[in-house]
Motif scaffolding. Structure first.
Motif, PDB file in Angstrom:
ATOM      1  N   SER A  66       0.850   7.375   0.314  1.00  0.00           N
ATOM      2  CA  SER A  66      -0.155   8.402   0.001  1.00  0.00           C
ATOM      3  C   SER A  66      -1.575   7.914   0.241  1.00  0.00           C
ATOM      4  O   SER A  66      -2.498   8.725   0.361  1.00  0.00           O
ATOM      5  CB  SER A  66      -0.010   8.847  -1.457  1.00  0.00           C
ATOM      6  N   SER A  67      -1.785   6.595   0.305  1.00  0.00           N
ATOM      7  CA  SER A  67      -3.116   6.055   0.601  1.00  0.00           C
ATOM      8  C   SER A  67      -3.338   5.865   2.097  1.00  0.00           C
ATOM      9  O   SER A  67      -4.480   5.902   2.568  1.00  0.00           O
ATOM     10  CB  SER A  67      -3.309   4.706  -0.113  1.00  0.00           C
TER      11      SER A  67
ATOM     12  N   ILE B 250       0.860  -1.194   0.000  1.00  0.00           N
ATOM     13  CA  ILE B 250       0.000   0.000   0.000  1.00  0.00           C
ATOM     14  C   ILE B 250       0.882   1.225   0.000  1.00  0.00           C
ATOM     15  O   ILE B 250       1.766   1.357   0.856  1.00  0.00           O
ATOM     16  CB  ILE B 250      -0.925  -0.002   1.229  1.00  0.00           C
TER      17      ILE B 250
END
Length: 307
Positions: free
Chosen positions: A197-198, A194
């Motif tokens: 930025s998420s 992941i």
């Protein structure tokens, strides 16, 4: 014929006179605009401290007078509105109905905000043990969320933004199985990866609230220390810091206090400059409007007399 030509000459002369007067007045107004703009640009605490502070004080006095007059003229309405709002809040909290879930949602958000802000304040003020609330709460929360998101391959594991670590309960997503959230959304040949930025948007709200609390917690010690310094005394905590052999910590604290002081002073200077410039601009607009009205009346009188 001679009388007619003489009247015509007088009329043409008056017209030229009127036109020249209008032109000179428009030029004077344009020059006044430029002068006012220059005054606004030069009106700062660094260049004109006395004038800026004077206009700032006048603006504050004007605002206080208007506020007091508004409250006095609308005191009945304000009391009635306050009573209605308080009664509505009490009824919403005490009476059951379809609105109950919305009230609970609002209370959850309020509790969530107060919790993280209070942790930030406690971190700045100090709990007496030297432990940081970032290490105790915010850091583990971010780490646990990141680990859970990587395990499940998705970041939408919170039931709501306030679904975080709090005083008497943990987050609901911590004990759930990944199958309850659905299939992974982030997959690669090396497993679930992941991007940062998420993950950041999912934990930034509590981090911002905690940071706001640390900023608020720095204000009381600063003002207490400043008051003690002005009065000629010292707080016991300051004496302990001075007597401590940890010079590095003292340097870091002094540097941090300097940064906080600089930010507060910068904010104060910006508020004073903006308030003084706004007050001066309103006065300038009144002067220009008065001058334009005066010139328009004078031109009308000139036209009537020439007619």
């Amino acid at each position: 014929m001679a009388g007619e030509s003489q009247c015509r000459g007088e009329y043409m002369g008056s017209q030229k006179n009127s036109t020249s007067q209008k032109y000179s007045r428009s030029m004077s107004i344009a020059g006044l605009h430029a002068k006012h703009q220059q005054e606004l640009e030069n009106l700062m605490l660094t260049t004109q401290p006395t004038k800026t502070l004077k206009l700032f004080i006048l603006a504050v006095i004007q605002y206080v007078r208007r506020s007091i007059s508004y409250v006095l003229s609308h005191s009945g309405r304000l009391m009635l509105l306050s009573s209605i709002v308080i009664l509505a809040v009490v009824l919403l909290v005490t009476i059951d109905g379809p609105h109950e879930k919305h009230v609970e949602e609002v209370l959850h958000y309020i509790q969530f905000g107060l919790w993280w802000v209070a942790l930030g304040v406690a971190s700045s003020v100090g709990l007496g043990s030297g432990l940081h609330t970032f290490v105790l709460y915010l850091g583990p929360h971010i780490a646990l969320f990141t680990i859970k998101a990587i395990q499940c391959g998705r970041v939408d594991i919170k039931s709501a933004p306030y679904d975080t670590i709090q005083l008497k309960r943990g987050p609901s997503w911590l004990g759930k199985d990944c199958a309850e959230f659905g299939p992974p959304l982030f997959l690669s040949s090396h497993g679930a990866q992941i991007p940062l930025s998420s993950i950041l948007p999912q934990v930034q709200l509590e981090a911002i609230l905690w940071g706001l609390g640390t900023a608020l917690g720095e204000l009381p010690p600063y003002f207490i220390s400043r008051a003690a310094k002005i009065s000629g005394g010292k707080v016991n905590a300051i004496e302990e810091i001075d007597a401590s052999p940890a010079k590095d910590n003292g340097f870091i604290c002094a540097l941090w206090n300097t940064v906080v002081w600089f930010m507060l002073m910068n904010l104060f200077v910006q508020i004073v400059n903006a308030t003084a410039q706004r007050y001066l601009k309103k006065q300038q607009e009144k002067d220009i409007a008065f001058l334009m009205n005066k010139s328009s009346k004078h031109s009308d009188d000139t036209d009537n007399s020439s007619g």
